[in-house]
Design an enzyme around this catalytic site. Structure first.
Site, PDB file in Angstrom:
ATOM      1  N   SER A 118       0.831  -1.190   0.000  1.00 50.95           N
ATOM      2  CA  SER A 118       0.000   0.000   0.000  1.00 50.95           C
ATOM      3  C   SER A 118       0.881   1.261   0.000  1.00 50.95           C
ATOM      4  O   SER A 118       1.694   1.439  -0.913  1.00 50.95           O
ATOM      5  CB  SER A 118      -0.954  -0.050   1.192  1.00 50.95           C
ATOM      6  N   ASP A 250      -9.667  -5.419  -4.325  1.00 51.42           N
ATOM      7  CA  ASP A 250      -8.741  -4.460  -3.720  1.00 51.42           C
ATOM      8  C   ASP A 250      -9.271  -3.029  -3.799  1.00 51.42           C
ATOM      9  O   ASP A 250      -9.989  -2.662  -4.733  1.00 51.42           O
ATOM     10  CB  ASP A 250      -7.410  -4.541  -4.485  1.00 51.42           C
ATOM     11  N   HIS A 277      -7.388  -6.199  -0.273  1.00 50.01           N
ATOM     12  CA  HIS A 277      -6.153  -5.432  -0.097  1.00 50.01           C
ATOM     13  C   HIS A 277      -5.092  -6.183   0.696  1.00 50.01           C
ATOM     14  O   HIS A 277      -3.991  -5.671   0.890  1.00 50.01           O
ATOM     15  CB  HIS A 277      -6.511  -4.116   0.621  1.00 50.01           C
TER      16      HIS A 277
END
Length: 297
Positions: A118, A250, A277
């Site tokens: 991320s 995601d 995610h």
């Protein structure tokens, strides 16, 4: 599969900034003195979520003998917190300096791999673009984005599938009485599909969000350099072998990750069909298999 319980060590690394000494906390699975594989340095997300939620990645030491190094970035988790610092203090270069300091302190700067999840992927990509580390062997951009504009577009697309009440709560922000309820619902569908949420994930979220955690870094970066950030026009300068990962559900949908694939010269892209995610929890064994094979190339 339970979290890996292999032997590890923890420590604090002095990190000097503007004449002051702060400390970066790290956790190492493996032995750097007798290693046969390049260590994998893992960069957590947020900004401001401590590394704990990424602990399944330590499986790579247990399975493949890859030393795995986690650390909490400055202002996060067990590292020094600086809530009194102005937004201008918190920059990409600050965190890139911290990463460089960690690599040098642990003596792995001449041969290492990098995995960023991320926000950590954004930081890892900037590290390659801005610092061009000669010792980097492989780059893994896990569930990440090359552009805040694309990130916002993806969130807006996913938000459109929810009720008007939830959309209004998100727009209003944390002050709205239904904000946390709506955010938890959104996270359960696009953040992590594992229920109940793993303890390590609950801990990281509690440390990085209001009102339980320190949001200094998150607020400063999103009001500063991250607000209109993009590296799409610089991705072609990433010459190291790169693996891009996202999940079908995601936050970062395929169109967000596509520039990584089209612009980075040496790249492979894997989408985890049963994940959002957090495929390191949702499809843990496959995630480790694909990462391990990629790092062996």
């Amino acid at each position: 599969m339970a979290a890996v319980r292999s032997t590890y060590q923890e420590g604090l690394i002095p990190f000097k900034v503007e004449g002051d000494t702060h400390h970066t906390w790290y956790r190492l699975f493996g032995d750097l003195s007798n290693r046969t594989r390049a260590p994998l340095v893992v960069l957590h997300g947020g900004p401001g979520l401590p590394h704990d939620y990424l602990i399944p990645i330590a499986d790579l030491f247990k399975i493949d003998g890859i030393p795995v190094i986690f650390y909490d970035q400055l202002g996060t988790g067990r590292s020094t917190h600086l809530p009194y610092k102005p937004n201008s203090f918190w920059t990409f270069d600050l965190f890139l300096d911290e990463l460089t300091n960690l690599l040098n302190f642990l003596g792995v700067q001449d041969g290492f791999d990098l995995l960023g999840h991320s926000w950590g992927g954004m930081l890892a990509a900037e590290f390659v673009i801005r610092r061009r580390p000669s010792g980097l062997r492989h780059l893994v951009l896990s569930n990440s984005s090359p552009s805040k504009k694309l990130t916002r577009k993806s969130h807006a697309m996913l938000h459109a599938e929810f009720s008007k009440v939830e959309r209004e709560a998100w727009l209003a922000g944390p002050a709205h009485p239904l904000f946390m309820q709506a955010s938890t619902h959104y996270f359960s569908l696009h953040g992590c599909l594992v229920q109940p949420l793993p303890e390590e994930f609950r801990y990281s979220l509690a440390q990085g969000v209001a009102p339980t955690g320190d949001t200094t870094v998150f607020d400063a970066m999103n009001q500063g350099e991250l607000k209109n950030w993009s590296i799409i026009d610089k991705l072609h300068t990433i010459r190291v072998q790169t693996l891009v990962i996202n999940g079908r559900a995601d936050y970062f949908q395929d169109f967000v990750c596509a520039p990584f694939f089209t612009e980075i010269p040496r790249v492979k892209w894997v989408t985890f069909e049963a994940s959002s995610h957090s495929p390191f929890w949702e499809e843990r064994e496959r995630y480790m298999h694909i990462i391990g094979n990629s790092l062996a190339l």
